[in-house]
Scaffold this motif. Structure first.
Motif, PDB file in Angstrom:
ATOM      1  N   LEU A  83      32.836  50.718  30.520  1.00 52.11           N
ATOM      2  CA  LEU A  83      32.652  49.801  31.650  1.00 52.11           C
ATOM      3  C   LEU A  83      32.494  48.375  31.553  1.00 52.11           C
ATOM      4  O   LEU A  83      32.441  47.614  32.453  1.00 52.11           O
ATOM      5  N   ALA A  84      32.120  47.939  30.282  1.00 46.38           N
ATOM      6  CA  ALA A  84      31.862  46.541  29.657  1.00 46.38           C
ATOM      7  C   ALA A  84      33.164  45.787  29.742  1.00 46.38           C
ATOM      8  O   ALA A  84      33.269  44.521  29.499  1.00 46.38           O
ATOM      9  N   GLU A 141      38.771  44.060  31.654  1.00 50.30           N
ATOM     10  CA  GLU A 141      39.714  44.616  32.593  1.00 50.30           C
ATOM     11  C   GLU A 141      39.412  45.846  33.430  1.00 50.30           C
ATOM     12  O   GLU A 141      39.990  46.200  34.593  1.00 50.30           O
ATOM     13  N   VAL A 142      38.260  46.716  32.865  1.00 50.81           N
ATOM     14  CA  VAL A 142      37.800  47.617  34.022  1.00 50.81           C
ATOM     15  C   VAL A 142      36.923  46.934  35.133  1.00 50.81           C
ATOM     16  O   VAL A 142      37.062  47.573  36.210  1.00 50.81           O
ATOM     17  N   ALA A 143      36.202  45.780  34.962  1.00 47.16           N
ATOM     18  CA  ALA A 143      35.408  45.349  35.522  1.00 47.16           C
ATOM     19  C   ALA A 143      36.201  44.594  36.795  1.00 47.16           C
ATOM     20  O   ALA A 143      36.045  44.584  37.899  1.00 47.16           O
ATOM     21  N   ALA A 144      37.518  44.191  36.556  1.00 43.98           N
ATOM     22  CA  ALA A 144      38.350  43.604  37.081  1.00 43.98           C
ATOM     23  C   ALA A 144      39.167  44.306  38.093  1.00 43.98           C
ATOM     24  O   ALA A 144      39.974  43.985  39.017  1.00 43.98           O
ATOM     25  N   ALA A 145      39.294  45.619  37.751  1.00 44.08           N
ATOM     26  CA  ALA A 145      40.116  46.708  38.396  1.00 44.08           C
ATOM     27  C   ALA A 145      39.791  46.881  39.902  1.00 44.08           C
ATOM     28  O   ALA A 145      38.619  46.710  40.196  1.00 44.08           O
ATOM     29  N   ASP A 146      40.724  47.146  40.627  1.00 42.11           N
ATOM     30  CA  ASP A 146      40.333  47.436  41.919  1.00 42.11           C
ATOM     31  C   ASP A 146      39.398  48.619  42.295  1.00 42.11           C
ATOM     32  O   ASP A 146      38.471  48.464  42.792  1.00 42.11           O
ATOM     33  N   ARG A 147      39.819  49.607  41.447  1.00 49.02           N
ATOM     34  CA  ARG A 147      38.717  50.911  41.421  1.00 49.02           C
ATOM     35  C   ARG A 147      38.893  51.239  40.239  1.00 49.02           C
ATOM     36  O   ARG A 147      39.712  51.334  39.191  1.00 49.02           O
ATOM     37  N   ILE A 148      37.821  52.251  39.748  1.00 46.96           N
ATOM     38  CA  ILE A 148      37.685  53.210  38.651  1.00 46.96           C
ATOM     39  C   ILE A 148      37.827  54.761  39.216  1.00 46.96           C
ATOM     40  O   ILE A 148      37.308  55.106  40.123  1.00 46.96           O
ATOM     41  N   VAL A 149      38.840  55.113  38.702  1.00 44.82           N
ATOM     42  CA  VAL A 149      39.197  56.705  38.891  1.00 44.82           C
ATOM     43  C   VAL A 149      38.588  57.484  37.862  1.00 44.82           C
ATOM     44  O   VAL A 149      39.263  57.329  36.603  1.00 44.82           O
ATOM     45  N   LEU A 150      37.998  58.603  38.176  1.00 43.22           N
ATOM     46  CA  LEU A 150      37.551  59.569  37.200  1.00 43.22           C
ATOM     47  C   LEU A 150      38.337  60.684  37.327  1.00 43.22           C
ATOM     48  O   LEU A 150      38.524  61.376  38.531  1.00 43.22           O
ATOM     49  N   THR A 151      38.912  61.474  36.182  1.00 42.24           N
ATOM     50  CA  THR A 151      39.906  62.643  36.418  1.00 42.24           C
ATOM     51  C   THR A 151      39.032  63.694  35.664  1.00 42.24           C
ATOM     52  O   THR A 151      39.744  64.615  35.137  1.00 42.24           O
TER      53      THR A 151
END
Length: 258
Positions: free
Chosen positions: A25-26, A29-39
């Motif tokens: 999460l730090a 590019e994760v912070a800048a992503a539109d969303r975080i998808v968990l699978t």
């Protein structure tokens, strides 16, 4: 399905390992992503409540898909099963608050989103039709035809998890992406994840594994936590060992292929 996303960060198989999740999460590019998808397989591990609290604190930034291990924790807590195959499972189930059990129970098995450059993308845990089926980077095309049966022909990309090993491959014209595992990687240490849009970019976040093992040992009450953390965070299972163990479960033995 909502509008089109430019960039998604995909996180799979966190398995309740908070230090690995925090490291990912730090990532900028994760912070800048539109969303975080968990699978899926978010919670079955040493810090399930803490992992859920952190992810839920991100609000609408996180899009959720449940996994078989999450389902097993719910079933155990609700008295629908008396055991869980994973030895840490009963501990993780008991560590969840009731509101967290209810939250996990409501998670969908699949999610379809539109992603720039990829079109319609289906997210699932194991396969689109089942949260425990096994497909691997070297699964035969007949196996992929089985698990894709009845899938919307407009879906050109399938993102799955479950086997804890990252890969990207084509199967019957569809791109298949497995980001690997955040908390229980097989093959090499580190927290594995993926960026989607306009392509599929596999990523690995290195973090302080000895420090994480020490932290889990200090903070988690699971009796075998020291050995568990050393084994999984250091990826003591090689990719060769994992493929050998998983291989028969994709039906290759029944087909006469080894």
């Amino acid at each position: 399905m909502t509008g089109e996303y430019d960039r998604l960060a995909v996180l799979s198989d966190i398995h309740g390992v908070l230090p690995a999740l925090e490291a990912v999460l730090a990532e900028p590019e994760v912070a800048a992503a539109d969303r975080i998808v968990l699978t899926g397989d978010i919670t079955a591990g040493p810090q399930p409540a803490e992992v859920l609290d952190l992810l839920r604190s991100l609000g609408e930034r996180v899009l959720w898909v449940g996994g078989n291990a999450d389902r097993e924790l719910v079933e155990y807590r609700r008295g629908e099963r008396t055991e869980i195959p994973d030895p840490i499972g009963p501990f993780a189930a008991r560590a969840l608050r009731e509101d967290q059990v209810d939250f996990l129970a409501a998670l969908p098995g699949t999610l379809t989103l539109r992603v720039r450059g990829l079109g319609k993308v289906l997210f699932c845990h194991a396969t689109p039709r089942d949260d425990e089926e096994v497909v691997l980077v070297d699964s035969r095309l007949e196996r992929w035809a089985e698990v894709f049966w009845g899938l919307d022909p407009g879906i050109g990309t399938v993102v799955c998890g479950h086997t804890h090993m990252p890969y990207v491959r084509l199967a019957h014209g569809r791109l298949v992406v497995n980001p690997g595992s955040i908390g229980m990687p097989y093959g090499r240490p580190g927290a594995h994840w993926c960026l989607l849009g306009p392509g599929a970019d596999l990523r690995m976040t290195p973090y302080d594994i000895p420090g994480a093992v020490a932290r889990l040992t200090a903070e988690c009450a699971y009796p075998e936590i020291a050995g568990w953390a050393d084994f999984y965070l250091n990826s003591r299972v090689t990719d060769s060992e994992a493929l050998t163990a998983f291989g028969p479960r994709d039906g290759r033995e029944a087909s006469g292929i080894s």
